[in-house]
Write an enzyme that holds these catalytic residues in place. Structure first.
Site, PDB file in Angstrom:
ATOM      1  N   HIS A   1      -7.148 -18.241 -19.759  1.00  0.00           N
ATOM      2  CA  HIS A   1      -5.695 -18.049 -19.896  1.00  0.00           C
ATOM      3  C   HIS A   1      -5.427 -17.211 -21.136  1.00  0.00           C
ATOM      4  CE1 HIS A   1      -1.424 -18.905 -19.819  1.00  0.00           C
ATOM      5  NE2 HIS A   1      -1.501 -19.166 -21.113  1.00  0.00           N
TER       6      HIS A   1
ATOM      7  N   GLY B   1     -23.899  13.995  -5.828  1.00  0.00           N
ATOM      8  CA  GLY B   1     -22.848  12.961  -5.846  1.00  0.00           C
ATOM      9  C   GLY B   1     -21.936  12.985  -4.635  1.00  0.00           C
TER      10      GLY B   1
ATOM     11  N   VAL C   1      -4.900   5.724   2.994  1.00  0.00           N
ATOM     12  CA  VAL C   1      -5.290   5.577   1.585  1.00  0.00           C
ATOM     13  C   VAL C   1      -5.119   6.893   0.817  1.00  0.00           C
ATOM     14  CG1 VAL C   1      -7.035   4.568   0.105  1.00  0.00           C
ATOM     15  CG2 VAL C   1      -7.064   4.077   2.511  1.00  0.00           C
TER      16      VAL C   1
END
Ligand code: FAD
Ligand code: NAD
Length: 468
Positions: free
Chosen positions: A447, A40, A185
């Site tokens: 909505h 990973g 970041v």
């Protein structure tokens, strides 16, 4: 020796593992070499995934501290169990990394644990931590060796008191004072984690703004929001040295333009001034693979290096250091190697900062368009005018859409707001299809949703927003 593979991938981060899986799905016989004990790469082990586990947990902690009473939920103030928060993070990492193990088995990918060194075209030597090295052969080699934290000259990290992102993801206690070097970041995400848990965070940034590369208006407004959350910013400033005393750290700061020294005390310092490509141990010199002035492996339009049959993708080549950019390159390269037409559209790669509120961006900034001389129009809509945002107590921020003034084609979008990182994708799809602001404005949106603010920004580009 066993039969040669069609493809050997070095590195199992988002670039490497995705390339391997797609290549196997397309019928290639694939091997992956990974030096770490789990698969990973940076993203799953020490990057995207653990940072988001901590950002989620601390966001809820802050929500419970500041917003529950307004929602009519009376509690006696949340208490921090840092050990459990870290255990949650570790569980999330383990579940994701073992997921890659599963994907490798499912797709019949052979995994080798050890350092992969290219001995020549088609030849990779795998050196495990213990045991004898092994040679594997493949028709093609993909380098997906990623990146590491850029060191700050003269300041040594110990992952305890002076840390990179890796140490900052595993601090044993909340620092009273956290010094963050670099307002990018990592600095703002991990600074947020510890600020929410009570640390006083000071960010020292070399430039005169935060988040370089992001839309200037977004960065300015976001800096104000973070200041309200307790962050202190020292822009146009650099850290020249850090003394490690018994009581704490003393950082020496200097104006970026020289002169005006000051010192700053902290318990922990996070060095987050960028990342650099990682190529150690790959044997690039042996095979003569060219790198550029910033240490990135040079590739052509099909990700091939200057040596035939050796390719590179992800953080180790040019472009934004983002997991999804690495993944898309992995897919494109696997398709090219399988004889298909793999392609990445670099103009439509979203970037998200997972703070509160989140920032999401895609395509051009206003600064880009000015520099390119492209006439543009702006459609803006604030979350203060969005019903769902009010219901969620999440009215900070806005959507800013940039469209070509001549054709109405959407060229970029910048969102500051809750769930901005989810909302950006409808604009990504629109841009992939070269859509216009009117296309988006005429698309019915459910909505009440935060995404209605995206539609309203599109309406504001021409037809006119309704709710403001
Ligand atoms: P990496 O993920 O770095 O993987 C490279 C792998 O190669 C490693 O497993 C390494 O051990 C292995 N390797 C290297 N050399 C060898 C060798 N010779 N032999 C065998 N194995 C080798 N990006 C996002 O898009 N979103 C985020 O939210 C985000 N958050 C982040 C948070 C942090 C704290 C950090 C540090 C990064 C974050 N990133 C994020 C960036 C993201 O992690 C990287 O862009 C991404 O992991 C790059 O993928 P990669 O496959 O190119 O390399
Ligand atoms: P960055 O490039 O985002 O920010 C580094 C900051 O440090 C910049 O503002 C830069 O001007 C500043 N700086 C550089 N040298 C300095 C100095 N000597 N003193 C003070 N400031 C200095 O880098 P980062 O935050 O370390 O992140 C590295 C990479 O990881 C980024 O490219 C990013 O794409 C990736 N990442 C992405 C995410 C995400 O997608 N959410 C999260 C974390 C990391």
């Amino acid at each position: 020796m066993a039969d040669p593979f069609d493809l050997t991938v070095i590195g199992s981060g988002p670039g490497g593992y995705v390339c391997a899986v797609r290549a196997a799905q397309l019928g290639l016989k694939v091997a992956v070499v990974e030096k770490w004990p789990t698969f990973g790469g940076t993203c799953l082990n020490i990057g995207c995934i653990p940072s988001k586990a901590l950002l989620h947990a601390t966001e809820l902690f802050e929500e419970a501290t500041h917003n529950f009473d307004r929602l009519g939920i009376d509690i006696d103030g949340p208490r921090l169990n840092l050990e459990q928060m870290m255990a949650h993070k570790d569980d999330v990492v383990a579940s994701n990394t073992s997921g890659i193990e599963y994907l490798f088995k499912k797709n019949k990918i052979t995994a080798f644990q050890g350092i992969g060194t290219i001995a020549g075209p088609g030849k990779v030597i795998v050196t495990p931590e213990s045991g004898a090295p092994q040679e594997i052969e493949a028709k093609a080699i993909v380098i997906a060796s990623g990146s590491v934290s850029t060191p700050l000259p003269g300041i040594e990290t110990d992952e305890d008191r002076i840390v990179t992102s890796t140490g900052a993801l595993s601090l044993g206690k909340v620092p009273e004072n956290l010094l963050v070097i670099g307002a990018g970041v990592i600095g703002l995400e991990l600074g947020s984690v510890w600020a929410r848990l009570g640390a006083k965070v000071t960010v020292v940034e070399f430039l005169d703004r935060i988040l370089p590369g992001m839309d200037g208006e977004v960065a300015k407004q976001f800096q104000r929001m973070l200041s309200k959350q307790g962050f202190t910013f020292k822009l146009g400033t650099k850290v020249t040295a850090i003394d490690m005393g018994e009581k704490g750290l003393v950082a020496h700061l200097e104006s970026a333009s020289g002169g005006s020294d000051e010192t700053l005390e902290a318990d922990v310092a996070l060095v987050s001034i960028g990342r650099r490509p990682f190529t150690e141990g790959l044997g690039l010199d042996t095979v003569g693979i060219e790198i550029d002035g910033r240490g990135r492996i040079k590739t052509d339009g099909h990700y091939q290096t200057n040596v035939q049959g050796i390719y590179a993708i992800g953080d180790v080549i040019s472009g934004p250091m983002l997991a999804h950019k690495a993944e898309d390159e992995g897919v494109a390269l696997a398709e090219i190697l399988a004889g298909q037409a793999g392609h990445v559209n670099y103009g439509v790669i979203p970037g998200v900062v997972y703070t509160n509120p989140e920032i999401a961006a895609i395509g051009k900034t206003e600064e880009d368009l000015k520099a390119e001389g492209v006439p543009y129009k702006i459609g803006k809509f604030p979350f203060t005018a969005n019903g769902r945002a009010k219901a969620m107590l999440a009215t900070q921020g806005f959507v800013k859409l940039l469209a070509d003034a001549r054709t109405d084609r959407v060229l970029g979008a910048h969102i500051v707001g809750k769930n901005a990182g989810e909302m950006i994708h409808e604009i990504a799809v629109l841009m992939e299809f070269s859509g216009s602001a009117e296309d988006l404005a005429r698309t019915c949106h459910a909505h009440p949703t935060l995404s209605e603010a995206v539609r309203e920004a599109a309406l504001a580009c021409g037809l006119g927003a309704i709710h403001i």
